[in-house]
Design an enzyme around this catalytic site. Sequence first.
Site, short mmCIF file in Angstrom:
data_model
loop_
_atom_site.label_atom_id
_atom_site.label_comp_id
_atom_site.label_asym_id
_atom_site.label_seq_id
_atom_site.Cartn_x
_atom_site.Cartn_y
_atom_site.Cartn_z
N TYR A 144 18.76 46.70 67.84
CA TYR A 144 18.92 48.01 67.67
C TYR A 144 20.57 48.09 68.64
O TYR A 144 21.19 49.44 67.80
CB TYR A 144 18.50 48.74 68.86
CG TYR A 144 18.65 49.96 69.52
CD1 TYR A 144 18.63 51.55 68.76
CD2 TYR A 144 19.00 50.71 70.71
CE1 TYR A 144 18.71 52.31 68.82
CE2 TYR A 144 19.05 52.15 70.90
CZ TYR A 144 18.82 52.57 70.52
OH TYR A 144 19.33 54.28 70.11
N LYS A 148 23.85 49.31 66.69
CA LYS A 148 24.31 50.02 67.44
C LYS A 148 26.42 49.95 68.09
O LYS A 148 27.18 50.92 67.35
CB LYS A 148 23.69 50.60 68.56
CG LYS A 148 22.96 51.55 69.25
CD LYS A 148 23.31 53.42 68.00
CE LYS A 148 22.21 53.78 67.95
NZ LYS A 148 22.42 55.34 67.80
#
Length: 322
Positions: A144, A148
Site C-alpha cells: 500500500y 501511494k
Amino acid sequence: MKIVITGGAGFLGSRLIARLLDRGFGPDRKVASIVSLDRVACPIDDPRVRSVVGSIADAEDVTRALSEGPDVVYHLAAVLSGQSEAEFDTGLNINVDATRLLLEECRKLQTAPRVVFTSSLAVFGGPMPEVVPETMAPMPQSSYGCGKAIGELLVSEYSRKGFVDGITCRLPTICVRPGAPNSAASSFVSGMLREPLAGEASECPVPPNTRLWISSPDTAIANLVLAGGIAAGALGVNRVLNLPGITVTPAQMLDSLERLGGAEARARVAMTSDPRVMDIVCSWPGAFDVSRPRALGFVADGDFDGVLAQYMDAAAPQAASG
C-alpha cells in the site's frame, strides 16, 4: 466550480461532498456540480451531485466522470493496506495504474485541473527519527505504501509538466470512523473505540505504546477542502504535504475511552498481538514536522479526548433513532 471525487460514495468522499455543497471553497467560490466516481452511487441526494457508477481503472468510466471539465479532482479511491498486502496485483492495478489513468485523462482536458491526491504516512518506513522532517525520503514497508509513493511521484511529475495542478496530502490515520471495519491494517484504531462504545468486544493488536498519527474526520475534511482551493503559488516546488495530526498511543486512546465512555467500555477491549498488522502499522512514523502545512493554514485536532467526543456526539443521534 465543478468537482470530481473518486471514491465519492465512501466515508471520506461523502463527507467531503456534503461539506463542499454546504460551504464550497469559501463565500465567493461555491460549488456548481460534483461528480462521484465509485463502485456504488453516492448516498447524498442533491441535484448538484451526479454519480458515475464504475471503476477508476476503466478509462470509459473515468472519461464520463471528467466529461464536464472539472476545476478540482479529488482522488480518494484506493485499495486499502490490508487488501493491498494480500492481493498484490489488485493493489497495483488500482493504486498505481488507475492513478496514472486518471492523470492521463486529466491531461486531455482543455484546462489543467487541481488534482488533490490523498496519500498516506505508509509511504515511510525503516529507521526513523522521533519526529519525521518534511524532507525525509519515503521508504515504504508495505505494498500500500509503495503504491501511494508511486502515485505521489506521478502527481508531482504531471504537475511539473503542467498537465495538472496537483497536490498530495498524506493523511494521518482517520479516527474514529463509523460503520463496519474495513480492510485497512489500521482499522483497529477506530474499532477499539467504536465497538466498545456500542457494547461490543474489541481488540488492540499492537503494543499499547505504539505511536499513531491521528486526525478526526472533521479535521481531515477541512484540510482536504483547503487543499482543493489553496493557490498553487503558495505550494512552491514541493507539492507533497504531511497533513497535521496528533500523536497518540493505544494506551492513551483507551484512557480517553474510559474517561468519556466509562470503565465498562474500556473493559471490552482486549490487548492481543497480530504480527500481520504489527508489521505494517509499527513501520509507520508517529510524529511529523508540520510547520510548513500549518503555515499554509492546515490544522490539527487539539487532543484525543476531542477526537473521541466528536465521534460520540455524531453517533448519539443515530443510536437514539435506532
